[in-house]
Design a protein around this motif. Structure first.
Motif, PDB file in Angstrom:
ATOM      1  N   ARG A   7      36.502  40.451  43.182  1.00 61.22           N
ATOM      2  CA  ARG A   7      37.257  39.252  43.521  1.00 61.22           C
ATOM      3  C   ARG A   7      36.706  38.120  42.654  1.00 61.22           C
ATOM      4  NH1 ARG A   7      40.570  38.562  47.542  1.00 61.22           N
ATOM      5  NH2 ARG A   7      39.605  40.138  48.837  1.00 61.22           N
ATOM      6  N   GLY A   8      37.569  37.527  41.854  1.00 60.46           N
ATOM      7  CA  GLY A   8      37.160  36.476  40.931  1.00 60.46           C
ATOM      8  C   GLY A   8      37.041  35.123  41.604  1.00 60.46           C
ATOM      9  N   ASN A   9      36.641  34.119  40.830  1.00 61.99           N
ATOM     10  CA  ASN A   9      36.498  32.750  41.331  1.00 61.99           C
ATOM     11  C   ASN A   9      37.792  32.202  41.914  1.00 61.99           C
ATOM     12  OD1 ASN A   9      33.804  32.402  40.817  1.00 61.99           O
ATOM     13  ND2 ASN A   9      34.101  31.458  38.830  1.00 61.99           N
ATOM     14  N   ASN A  10      38.908  32.634  41.363  1.00 55.47           N
ATOM     15  CA  ASN A  10      40.201  32.138  41.848  1.00 55.47           C
ATOM     16  C   ASN A  10      40.655  32.839  43.122  1.00 55.47           C
ATOM     17  OD1 ASN A  10      40.887  34.631  40.868  1.00 55.47           O
ATOM     18  ND2 ASN A  10      42.395  33.887  39.398  1.00 55.47           N
ATOM     19  N   GLY A  11      39.849  33.768  43.626  1.00 57.14           N
ATOM     20  CA  GLY A  11      40.173  34.461  44.871  1.00 57.14           C
ATOM     21  C   GLY A  11      41.051  35.686  44.698  1.00 57.14           C
ATOM     22  N   CYS A  12      41.507  35.928  43.473  1.00 55.45           N
ATOM     23  CA  CYS A  12      42.365  37.092  43.232  1.00 55.45           C
ATOM     24  C   CYS A  12      41.536  38.373  43.240  1.00 55.45           C
ATOM     25  CB  CYS A  12      43.085  36.968  41.896  1.00 55.45           C
ATOM     26  SG  CYS A  12      44.346  35.710  41.892  1.00 55.45           S
ATOM     27  N   ARG A  13      42.084  39.384  43.841  1.00 54.44           N
ATOM     28  CA  ARG A  13      41.439  40.690  43.918  1.00 54.44           C
ATOM     29  C   ARG A  13      41.958  41.554  42.773  1.00 54.44           C
ATOM     30  NH1 ARG A  13      40.723  44.678  48.899  1.00 54.44           N
ATOM     31  NH2 ARG A  13      41.111  46.632  47.827  1.00 54.44           N
ATOM     32  N   HIS A  14      41.040  42.228  42.110  1.00 51.43           N
ATOM     33  CA  HIS A  14      41.386  43.124  41.014  1.00 51.43           C
ATOM     34  C   HIS A  14      40.804  44.493  41.345  1.00 51.43           C
ATOM     35  CE1 HIS A  14      42.509  39.600  38.660  1.00 51.43           C
ATOM     36  NE2 HIS A  14      41.383  39.058  39.113  1.00 51.43           N
TER      37      HIS A  14
END
Length: 81
Positions: A7-14
């Motif tokens: 989960r990146g800084n922008n909150g998006c899950r990859h």
């Protein structure tokens, strides 16, 4: 079943789901970093669409985590079947 989730800084899950496909794992280590390269052996996909995950960690944090796991012994290793 190998998979990677971040989960990146922008909150998006990859997520990279390797399913039951064969994978290769390469580990590169220097004085400052530990890098893991995990790649599915997708023979039928073009090279630009192959599934992979690249993890780059500070060597000091990796060493600390491995030492802590070793101190805890076998009970610290979680096996998922």
């Amino acid at each position: 079943m190998a998979h990677v989730i971040i989960r990146g800084n922008n909150g998006c899950r990859h997520e990279v789901d390797f399913e039951d496909d064969q994978i290769t794992v390469e580990v590169f280590v220097n004085d400052h970093n530990v890098e893991l390269v995990i790649e599915a052996l997708d023979e039928d996909r073009p090279w630009q669409k192959k599934r992979f995950a690249l993890v780059n960690l500070p060597r000091s944090e990796f060493d600390r985590a491995m030492a802590e796991t070793a101190r805890k012994g076998k009970s610290a290793i979680k096996v998922v079947e």
